[in-house]
Enzyme design. Sequence first.
Site, PDB file in Angstrom:
ATOM      1  N   HIS A 165       1.032  -1.019  -0.284  1.00 33.15           N
ATOM      2  CA  HIS A 165      -0.511  -0.177   0.000  1.00 33.15           C
ATOM      3  C   HIS A 165       1.237   1.385  -0.196  1.00 33.15           C
ATOM      4  CE1 HIS A 165      -2.476   2.765   2.772  1.00 33.15           C
ATOM      5  NE2 HIS A 165      -4.224   2.016   1.523  1.00 33.15           N
TER       6      HIS A 165
ATOM      7  N   ASP B  46       2.655  -4.594   8.248  1.00 31.64           N
ATOM      8  CA  ASP B  46       1.596  -4.038   8.477  1.00 31.64           C
ATOM      9  C   ASP B  46       0.420  -4.741   7.978  1.00 31.64           C
ATOM     10  OD1 ASP B  46      -0.129  -2.513   7.104  1.00 31.64           O
ATOM     11  OD2 ASP B  46       0.808  -1.735   4.849  1.00 31.64           O
TER      12      ASP B  46
ATOM     13  N   GLN C  37      -4.701  -5.269   6.807  1.00 30.50           N
ATOM     14  CA  GLN C  37      -5.107  -5.729   6.311  1.00 30.50           C
ATOM     15  C   GLN C  37      -6.139  -7.704   6.911  1.00 30.50           C
ATOM     16  OE1 GLN C  37      -7.810  -5.367   3.790  1.00 30.50           O
ATOM     17  NE2 GLN C  37      -7.293  -3.720   3.579  1.00 30.50           N
TER      18      GLN C  37
ATOM     19  N   LYS D 100     -10.365  -0.826  10.582  1.00 26.36           N
ATOM     20  CA  LYS D 100     -11.123  -2.119   9.862  1.00 26.36           C
ATOM     21  C   LYS D 100     -11.338  -3.573  10.248  1.00 26.36           C
ATOM     22  CE  LYS D 100      -7.097  -0.868   6.296  1.00 26.36           C
ATOM     23  NZ  LYS D 100      -8.728   0.388   4.864  1.00 26.36           N
TER      24      LYS D 100
ATOM     25  N   CYS E 112      -4.639   2.771  -3.478  1.00 22.69           N
ATOM     26  CA  CYS E 112      -3.587   3.196  -2.674  1.00 22.69           C
ATOM     27  C   CYS E 112      -2.207   1.848  -3.591  1.00 22.69           C
ATOM     28  CB  CYS E 112      -3.814   3.551  -1.359  1.00 22.69           C
ATOM     29  SG  CYS E 112      -5.375   4.666  -1.465  1.00 22.69           S
TER      30      CYS E 112
HETATM   31  N1  PLP Z   1      -2.295  -0.624   4.009  1.00 22.28           N
HETATM   32  C1  PLP Z   1      -2.926  -1.009   4.029  1.00 22.28           C
HETATM   33  C2  PLP Z   1      -2.096  -3.041   3.875  1.00 22.28           C
HETATM   34  C3  PLP Z   1      -3.900  -1.001   4.237  1.00 22.28           C
HETATM   35  O1  PLP Z   1      -4.975  -1.552   3.471  1.00 22.28           O
HETATM   36  C4  PLP Z   1      -4.231   0.823   4.275  1.00 22.28           C
HETATM   37  C5  PLP Z   1      -5.450   0.886   3.800  1.00 22.28           C
HETATM   38  O2  PLP Z   1      -6.292   0.364   3.507  1.00 22.28           O
HETATM   39  C6  PLP Z   1      -3.194   1.176   5.426  1.00 22.28           C
HETATM   40  C7  PLP Z   1      -1.714   0.510   5.172  1.00 22.28           C
HETATM   41  C8  PLP Z   1      -3.748   2.300   5.533  1.00 22.28           C
HETATM   42  O3  PLP Z   1      -5.097   2.407   6.528  1.00 22.28           O
HETATM   43  P1  PLP Z   1      -4.987   3.740   6.952  1.00 22.28           P
HETATM   44  O4  PLP Z   1      -6.021   4.614   6.248  1.00 22.28           O
HETATM   45  O5  PLP Z   1      -6.326   3.296   8.232  1.00 22.28           O
HETATM   46  O6  PLP Z   1      -4.197   4.336   8.464  1.00 22.28           O
END
Ligand code: PLP
Length: 417
Positions: A133, A210, A213, A236, A374
């Site tokens: 992401h 990270d 997900q 999430k 993203c």
């Molecule tokens: N990393 C992953 C794999 C994600 O799917 C997301 C959000 O969709 C993020 C990071 C960023 O999360 P947030 O926007 O809640 O900070």
Amino acid sequence: MTLASYSAHSDDFPAARLRADFPILQRSVRGQPLAYLDNAATTQKPQAVIDAESAYYREINANIHRGVHWLSEQATAAHEGARERVRRFLNAREAAEIIFVRGTTEAINLVAQSYGRANLGPGDEVLITGLEHHSNIVPWQLTCAQTGAVLKVAHIDDRGVVCMDEFRRLLGARTRIVAVAHVSNALGTVNPVREMTELAHQAGAVVLLDGAQAIAHTPVDVQALGCDFYAFSGHKLYAPTGIGVLYGRRALLEAMPPWQGGGDMIRTVSFTGSTWNDLPHKFEAGTPHIAGAIGLGAAIDYVQRIGLAAIGAYEHELLAYGTALLGDIPGLRLIGTAPDKAGILSFVIDGLHAHDIGTVLDSHGVAIRAGHHCAMPVMERFGVPATARASLAFYNTHEDLDRLAQALRRAVEMFVR
Ligand code: PLP
């Protein structure tokens, strides 16, 4: 049957009954019952979470840590109680290793700016993968630009699986940090994060996972994974927006400089200099999202009553069902076909733009996401500008997926044939 007695057999899983816990799932959208399949973007909130957040404002609203009055003590206890719930949920050794942040994005930026800037120098390397992401790419690009370090990428194959040979090859004497998604949001690929962590440690690097997900779909045990940092977003995991977690190993957090200054993160302040508070407060400058943390604690209680193993097994079965249904749609191509996947159906349809797919589905009350998610490098890898993405939660049913497939057939009939 009590919630605690769900087995990991998806046949037993009472998704239809659990839907009743989510007020928003009872409403209709565009005149139809809502089929909410955009859970990778954000999950819906059960009444228990909504109640916990509003009870804080109704009954014990006060600022925390510094107060000497009853309300402040209650609010502090509830906030710190939530931290302890997160600790147990992740199996961290101590609550001081749980830093409350706004979400995954802020957690990764914290590590990149604090650990990264303190430990990277010219020629050092940060290793990520081709399925990250943007929030696990851009913070490292910024830190690399500030320190002279170099960003390396282990690419993905045609299924969306990280090439482990390349990953191994790229790990070297200059690798200082490895930052990897536990589960890809664009493809659903589950990375072999335990193995990746071990390899990275052998090379002398620290590991950030990270977990944005993964956190709602699989049990996470940071000690078993062996990672140094783990990041996730509350929203999430059926919790409010604006609250998330950075887990970090104490020894690393102790050695890291603060990255934001302000109230609560200091022990002493004078015009000649300041000293820092103990963990976790050193990394929590300013008034935190107290209600959000309490809501996150309630969300953790809620999912633990169901059990993440049971949730994972049920969603896995739903994913297989959805994959088979989509396989029958003319002209549809799945993007992301890794053998180990969690909860994501990303796809394109010949002759239809992803946004048009999303619009047609919306008119049928089916909520999905269309775009680059993203993850522009993933889109580039597969040679598509965007995909349509249906993403699952435990409250989804086979009927939701049937409605997705029916609406997709309509879209193909209307626009392609
Ligand atoms: N990393 C992953 C794999 C994600 O799917 C997301 C959000 O969709 C993020 C990071 C960023 O999360 P947030 O926007 O809640 O900070």
